[in-house]
Design an enzyme around this catalytic site. Structure first.
Site, short mmCIF file in Angstrom:
data_model
loop_
_atom_site.label_atom_id
_atom_site.label_comp_id
_atom_site.label_asym_id
_atom_site.label_seq_id
_atom_site.Cartn_x
_atom_site.Cartn_y
_atom_site.Cartn_z
N SER A 245 0.85 -1.19 0.00
CA SER A 245 0.00 0.00 0.00
C SER A 245 0.89 1.25 0.00
O SER A 245 1.77 1.38 -0.85
CB SER A 245 -0.96 -0.05 1.19
OG SER A 245 -2.03 0.85 1.03
N HIS B 250 -5.94 -6.79 -1.20
CA HIS B 250 -4.90 -5.80 -0.92
C HIS B 250 -3.62 -6.47 -0.43
O HIS B 250 -3.60 -7.13 0.60
CB HIS B 250 -5.44 -4.83 0.13
CG HIS B 250 -4.73 -3.51 0.16
ND1 HIS B 250 -4.48 -2.74 -0.96
CD2 HIS B 250 -4.23 -2.79 1.21
CE1 HIS B 250 -3.87 -1.63 -0.61
NE2 HIS B 250 -3.71 -1.63 0.69
N ASP C 86 -8.71 -5.78 -5.37
CA ASP C 86 -8.30 -4.63 -4.58
C ASP C 86 -8.74 -3.32 -5.26
O ASP C 86 -8.34 -3.05 -6.39
CB ASP C 86 -6.78 -4.64 -4.42
CG ASP C 86 -6.26 -3.54 -3.51
OD1 ASP C 86 -7.08 -2.85 -2.87
OD2 ASP C 86 -5.03 -3.39 -3.44
#
Length: 504
Positions: free
Chosen positions: A172, A463, A438
């Protein structure tokens, strides 16, 4: 001059922190917790420079930056250094949910370091005043990258690892940082695995409606195996949209008592701002369900059942009415324990400069500041391409909010200028991995740009699923993706080892 390393003797558990006096060192014993295999990490603190770029403002002032290290698998002085570029939270949380790194360390005999991002967790440059203005002004991407570069330099010296290649990892925002490390410090970092790294959307590239569109439905670029709400069932999408429509109608008639009763709110709504807060809280629940749509139960950013989007859709379609179903679906996120008697709007969700959610607690304040300065998150829902009520967050909205909250004006296009935007084809040795479940995926790099800037797309992956440790429920796609990533990293390690040996 090398920065000294300070070690505190505490024993740290991934389930909490327990200070035990008199022990010679601090270890986390490996065990399985909810399917997460943990490793032996020592918690240490590194004496870090407060301001890397201004010699006058802070002089050579320092703070203690936390990091975790395990040498369990390392061939000392030869094996590579695997360095996780910590993101917006407590570093133990990321270590507990990134088991692929230690699995690969066992194969390549690497030492593993998880570094905590400045202003998060316990790595606070100004202690309890860190999140105040003006002290928070040193929370920038550039300062964080410099922290990691200095830490890598000094740890290699301390460990006797001068000839050991460094590979950085992150997921991320942490994945963005790992890619940026390779761009900014290629002399120190041989390669980067940037998992679920939205380097494009956070630089202001792409459509403002993309994120919540992708929460609603897997985009046309994604595999048909996707499990986001629309792909599970168009009836599910329509039920969510219908529930929000009912809420809007009740709010227009100011029937706040009905809303309170139907959604089990602790307090009745009283104004439009309360309705905005409610919509944000509910939208955030669906965002988290989509992001964390793993094929097994997890305890990361909250507790989720296996395949939470499927569970959520079953919940939306099984209640006696749409508002009850909406309440129960939100409860998967906000009341997984089943112990909350009601939903407190303003304690369960905080509205901020990130429409996808800043989280709660002190870490949420730090992220809010970053979303007000360098990280561009002007995303909106519109009820046309997504199933949520129209909720705009424009550049003007962001500017007004950030001026009021932090006394700052966001710098448009700065990440695009500083970290290359979408002009990444001349970079090297970066893996951009994304899962098609995601909603952040389409804000990242989905196509291979060169022989060494590789896109790995994971069918049925949520994710940064590839960073998680191996699990019996893993789809074949993520097993294959990890094999590809491992092979590339092994190649980069050998290439860099050869280069370093020639230079020594």
């Amino acid at each position: 001059m090398s920065s000294p390393i300070v070690v505190f003797t505490v024993t740290v558990s991934l389930l909490g922190v327990h200070v035990l006096h008199g022990l010679p060192s601090s270890y986390l014993q490996p065990r399985n917790h909810h399917g997460v295999k943990t490793e032996k990490f020592i918690e240490k603190y590194f004496t870090q420079t407060v301001d890397h770029f201004n010699f006058n403002s802070m002089g050579n002032g320092t703070f203690l930056q936390r990091y975790l290290i395990t040498e369990e698998h390392w061939t000392q002085g030869h094996g590579p250094v695997f360095f996780y570029t910590g993101n917006e939270g407590d570093i133990w949380e990321f270590a507990a949910n990134s088991g692929f790194i230690t699995e690969l360390a066992a194969q390549l005999r690497a030492v593993v370091v998880f570094a905590e991002h400045r202003y998060y967790g316990t790595s606070l440059p100004f202690g309890k005043d860190s999140l105040r203005v003006p002290q928070i002004g040193l929370l920038t991407v550039e300062q964080a990258l410099a922290d990691y570069a200095v830490m890598i330099r000094d740890l290699k010296q301390q460990l006797g690892a001068a000839g050991c290649p460094v590979i950085v990892f992150g997921g991320s925002y942490g994945g963005m940082l790992s890619a940026y490390m390779r761009l900014k410090y290629p002399n120190m970092v041989a390669g980067a695995l940037a998992a679920s790294a939205p380097v494009l959307s956070t630089a202001g590239l792409g459509a403002s409606g993309q994120f919540f569109r992708d929460v609603t439905a897997v985009s046309a670029e994604c595999s048909s195996s996707g499990r986001d709400f629309e792909s599970v069932s168009s009836e599910c999408r329509d039920a969510v949209r219908g529930a929000f429509h009912q809420l809007t109608e009740l709010a227009q008639h100011q029937d706040y008592s009905r809303i309170q009763s139907a959604l089990s709110l602790c307090e009745p709504l009283s104004c439009a701002q309360d309705m905005q807060q409610l919509n944000g809280m509910l939208r955030n629940a669906f965002t988290l369900l989509a992001m964390l749509d793993y094929p097994y139960s997890t305890h990361f950013m909250g507790s989720m059942p296996a395949n939470p989007v499927k569970v959520a859709c079953e919940t939306m379609l099984s209640g006696p009415d749409l508002l009850t179903s909406l309440r129960n679906t939100a409860g998967i996120v906000y009341n997984s324990s089943g112990l909350l008697p009601c939903f407190d709007l303003y304690s369960l969700y905080v509205e901020c400069a990130d429409p996808t959610g800043c989280g709660l607690g002190l870490n949420s304040l730090a992220w809010d500041y970053q979303a007000c300065t360098e990280i561009d998150l002007c995303f909106e829902s519109n009820n046309v391409t997504d199933m949520f009520p129209p909720m705009a967050f424009t550049a003007t909205d962001r500017q007004l909010y950030c001026a009021k909250r932090w006394a700052v004006v966001p710098r448009a296009d700065w990440l695009k200028t500083q970290f290359w935007g979408d002009a990444l084809s001349t970079a090297s040795n970066i893996i951009f991995s994304n899962g098609d479940l995601d909603p952040w995926a389409n804000g990242g790099v989905r196509k291979t740009l060169s022989s060494s800037v590789i896109a790995v797309n994971i069918s049925g992956g949520a994710h940064h699923l590839d960073l998680r440790g191996s699990n019996d429920a893993d789809p074949e796609s993520v097993i294959s993706a990890r094999k590809t990533e491992a092979d590339l990293i092994a190649l980069w390690v050998e290439m860099e080892r050869t280069r370093l040996q020639r230079s020594l």
